[in-house]
Design an enzyme around this catalytic site. Structure first.
Site, PDB file in Angstrom:
ATOM      1  N   TYR A 154       9.616  58.749  -0.022  1.00 32.25           N
ATOM      2  CA  TYR A 154      10.513  57.719  -0.549  1.00 32.25           C
ATOM      3  C   TYR A 154      10.425  56.441   0.280  1.00 32.25           C
ATOM      4  CZ  TYR A 154      15.010  55.528  -1.788  1.00 32.25           C
ATOM      5  OH  TYR A 154      15.990  54.654  -2.180  1.00 32.25           O
ATOM      6  N   LYS A 158       9.336  52.473  -0.719  1.00 32.01           N
ATOM      7  CA  LYS A 158      10.224  51.324  -0.568  1.00 32.01           C
ATOM      8  C   LYS A 158       9.589  50.230   0.296  1.00 32.01           C
ATOM      9  CE  LYS A 158      13.413  52.727  -3.281  1.00 32.01           C
ATOM     10  NZ  LYS A 158      13.583  52.038  -4.584  1.00 32.01           N
TER      11      LYS A 158
END
Length: 251
Positions: A154, A158
């Site tokens: 994740y 980002k």
């Protein structure tokens, strides 16, 4: 400032995305509200309509390039143009690095990176055609700046969307299209509040003494898609009450 503008916001059935849609619609923007869950898209749009906002629900998979193009086409057919595109859809699949499954890895990449890239591409094509510029905004995270346990995949995505915003300065500035990102920290949403300890934990860890609200995040998003930010592009604004400056861990 937002009157007669047209926007697409993905992942907007609740939380930060919904609040951005509410604020845009309250100031005269016509909004295409997307969420992968049809019920959330319909409920979100209905809330905005009850507040006298102009909003069309558009449920579906915001990581699919063909679906993304359909959203852009809908904005143009319904409202005649597209001024603002906000790639807010994202998924968080926690997992230990040593055991992280390939299916989870590629799903996170598809939604968080692919959805952002292809919404920017489709929106920018339309904005270029219109010739009046536009605003594109990505939703990143403080985890793109600071390590966070069990979020390797994740966090990578980002950090990637922030670099995408920076790189698109080269591609889009000549067309008067600004591209930026917001990086929220801990935020009170329907999802995070499922954990009864979340607010107290993050209130204590945040230097300002409180966890961010969806309004805190949406207000920064509104600035970055407004004419007030016309000289800002390729940037990421972190909204975390100072947490990433000292980065105390919740674990």
């Amino acid at each position: 400032m937002f009157k007669n503008k047209v926007a697409i916001v993905t992942g907007a059935g609740q939380g930060i995305g919904l609040e951005i849609c509410r604020q845009l619609a309250s100031q005269g923007t016509s909004v295409i509200l997307n969420d992968v869950e049809e019920s959330l898209a319909l409920e979100g749009a209905d809330k905005i309509k009850k507040e006298k906002g102009n909003c069309i629900p558009f449920p579906g998979d915001a990581s699919d390039a063909n679906f993304i193009q359909h959203m852009v086409d809908k904005a143009v057919s319904e409202f005649g143009k597209l001024d603002i595109a906000i790639a807010n859809a994202g998924i968080t699949l926690f997992g230990d690095f040593f055991d992280y499954k390939p299916d989870d890895f590629y799903q996170v990449l598809k939604v968080n990176l692919g959805g952002s890239f292809f919404l920017a591409q489709a929106a920018a094509r339309q904005m270029k055609l219109q010739g009046n510029g536009g605003k594109i905004l990505f939703t990143s995270s403080v985890t793109g700046h600071q390590a966070h346990k069990n979020l390797a995949a994740y966090s990578m995505t980002k950090a990637g969307v922030e670099m995408l915003a920076k790189n698109l300065v080269i591609e889009l500035s000549s067309y008067k299209i600004c591209v930026n990102a917001i990086a929220p920290g801990a935020t009170l949403t329907e999802r995070t509040m499922l954990d009864p300890t979340y607010k107290d934990t993050w209130d204590n860890l945040t230097p300002t003494g409180r966890t961010s609200t969806v309004t805190d995040i949406a207000q920064v998003a509104m600035f970055l898609v407004s004419p007030q930010s016309d000289q800002i592009t390729g940037q990421t604004i972190v909204i975390d009450g100072g947490w990433s400056s000292i980065s105390p861990s919740p674990f």
